[in-house]
Scaffold this motif. Structure first.
Motif, mmCIF file in Angstrom:
data_model
loop_
_atom_site.group_PDB
_atom_site.id
_atom_site.type_symbol
_atom_site.label_atom_id
_atom_site.label_comp_id
_atom_site.label_asym_id
_atom_site.label_seq_id
_atom_site.Cartn_x
_atom_site.Cartn_y
_atom_site.Cartn_z
ATOM 1 N N TYR A 69 -9.693 -1.257 2.232
ATOM 2 C CA TYR A 69 -8.821 -2.084 1.387
ATOM 3 C C TYR A 69 -9.409 -2.284 0.002
ATOM 4 O O TYR A 69 -8.702 -2.195 -1.010
ATOM 5 C CB TYR A 69 -8.595 -3.443 2.066
ATOM 6 C CG TYR A 69 -7.715 -4.380 1.270
ATOM 7 C CD1 TYR A 69 -6.330 -4.248 1.287
ATOM 8 C CD2 TYR A 69 -8.268 -5.401 0.498
ATOM 9 C CE1 TYR A 69 -5.518 -5.113 0.560
ATOM 10 C CE2 TYR A 69 -7.467 -6.270 -0.230
ATOM 11 C CZ TYR A 69 -6.093 -6.118 -0.198
ATOM 12 O OH TYR A 69 -5.295 -6.960 -0.933
ATOM 13 N N TRP A 70 -10.713 -2.574 -0.089
ATOM 14 C CA TRP A 70 -11.326 -2.887 -1.380
ATOM 15 C C TRP A 70 -11.793 -1.621 -2.080
ATOM 16 O O TRP A 70 -12.835 -1.050 -1.744
ATOM 17 C CB TRP A 70 -12.479 -3.881 -1.218
ATOM 18 C CG TRP A 70 -11.970 -5.219 -0.831
ATOM 19 C CD1 TRP A 70 -12.054 -5.808 0.391
ATOM 20 C CD2 TRP A 70 -11.240 -6.133 -1.664
ATOM 21 N NE1 TRP A 70 -11.423 -7.034 0.365
ATOM 22 C CE2 TRP A 70 -10.929 -7.262 -0.865
ATOM 23 C CE3 TRP A 70 -10.823 -6.107 -3.003
ATOM 24 C CZ2 TRP A 70 -10.218 -8.359 -1.367
ATOM 25 C CZ3 TRP A 70 -10.131 -7.191 -3.489
ATOM 26 C CH2 TRP A 70 -9.820 -8.296 -2.694
ATOM 27 N N ALA A 108 -3.865 -7.991 4.750
ATOM 28 C CA ALA A 108 -3.235 -6.690 4.496
ATOM 29 C C ALA A 108 -2.950 -5.925 5.777
ATOM 30 O O ALA A 108 -2.134 -5.000 5.774
ATOM 31 C CB ALA A 108 -4.127 -5.856 3.583
ATOM 32 N N ARG A 109 -3.618 -6.305 6.883
ATOM 33 C CA ARG A 109 -3.391 -5.638 8.159
ATOM 34 C C ARG A 109 -2.375 -6.346 9.053
ATOM 35 O O ARG A 109 -2.113 -5.897 10.182
ATOM 36 C CB ARG A 109 -4.730 -5.526 8.909
ATOM 37 C CG ARG A 109 -5.735 -4.642 8.219
ATOM 38 C CD ARG A 109 -5.255 -3.208 8.111
ATOM 39 N NE ARG A 109 -5.183 -2.578 9.420
ATOM 40 C CZ ARG A 109 -6.081 -1.698 9.875
ATOM 41 N NH1 ARG A 109 -7.120 -1.379 9.137
ATOM 42 N NH2 ARG A 109 -5.940 -1.163 11.067
ATOM 43 N N SER A 158 -8.257 -8.849 2.909
ATOM 44 C CA SER A 158 -8.175 -7.578 3.621
ATOM 45 C C SER A 158 -7.582 -7.766 5.017
ATOM 46 O O SER A 158 -6.836 -6.893 5.501
ATOM 47 C CB SER A 158 -9.556 -6.921 3.706
ATOM 48 O OG SER A 158 -10.500 -7.771 4.318
#
Length: 282
Positions: free
Chosen positions: A126-127, A277-278, A274
């Motif tokens: 993610y990052w 985001a999932r 993060s």
């Protein structure tokens, strides 16, 4: 135009269209994936720069594979980066005997077998270098902060309990403002605002807050902001895998026994972004 030339023109157009498709589709173009983060800056003194982006580094910044850090000639100062793969540090110290000058490439360390499993896998995915943490959260806390903390909260039939985010807040009466987190998929959702009593007899449950990523701000009765902004990830009880990821992120932080409060603050904020985001979206 003859049939032969028409067929040739159609064939040429198809080839051009296919070429454009290949160029615009990352999976087909062979475009390299973004490099993974290898660590987070924990301590720094002196005008250290991230060479690839030509900006001064501060605590809490992520360092990505292949990036270099640089400084002009210096006989004092240092930079210390916590490495995700090993939980060890990469350090560069400057002294009269060994001055620093030029650029240095932090080593990712010898990766452990499990370093790309579980929480860390999607955290690193993610990052990427082109996804910075929101300025309002980057390195926002200092030692001894008595404000709200980043937290994962579970929504129940009674509402959402803010207790996990307020464990470091002194008992008293406050006003809470909760808004969707910038740069998240929760933008546009309804937040919450109202009075809240913190303490053993205080009410910490609020109603009407949806699942998603939010920013909490706490203020005193006189209107003075208490502490720093805190990231809240609100989940349903049907999402135990997200709680497990948060617990794993907390366990990783506990392994950094000497990490600065700013580093831990930034780590937890990034962890919640993060994990959000999932989430499976409604």
């Amino acid at each position: 135009m003859s049939n032969h030339h028409q067929r040739r023109a159609r064939c040429h157009a198809a080839v051009v269209a296919l070429s454009i498709c290949v160029l615009l589709t990352p999976g087909l173009s062979g475009q390299p994936a973004s490099p993974p983060a290898i660590g987070i800056v924990d301590q720094i003194r002196g005008p250290w720069k991230l060479v690839q982006r030509n900006f001064l580094i501060s605590r809490g910044e992520m360092i990505y594979e292949g990036q270099t850090v640089g400084v002009g000639r210096a006989t004092s100062g240092f930079i210390s980066i916590l490495l995700f793969a090993t939980n060890q540090r990469w350090d560069k110290k400057c002294s009269e005997a060994e001055p620093c000058e030029g650029t240095y490439r932090p080593s990712a360390g010898a990766a452990r077998a499990e370093s790309r499993k579980g929480f860390l896998t999607f955290f690193l995915d993610y990052w990427t270098p082109d996804r910075p943490l929101e300025p309002m959260l980057m390195g926002s806390r200092s030692a001894g902060d008595r404000g709200p903390g980043h937290a994962l909260l579970e929504r129940s039939a009674q509402g959402v309990s803010l207790k996990p985010a307020l464990s470091n807040v002194a008992p008293g009466s406050y006003r809470v403002t909760i808004v969707p987190a910038p740069g998240s998929t929760s933008e546009g959702r309804a937040g919450w605002e109202g009075p809240l009593s913190v303490g053993t007899e205080g009410r910490s449950d609020i109603a009407g807050l949806s699942t998603g990523l939010f920013i909490l701000t706490l203020s005193s009765e006189s209107g003075q902001t208490v502490g720093s902004n805190a990231v809240l990830l609100v989940i349903d009880d049907t999402e135990p895998h997200l709680r497990a990821a948060w617990e794993e992120a907390q366990a990783m932080a506990r392994a950094w026994t000497s990490a600065s409060p700013v580093t831990l603050d930034t780590w937890f904020a990034r962890a919640l972004y993060s994990i959000d985001a999932r989430r499976k979206r409604p």
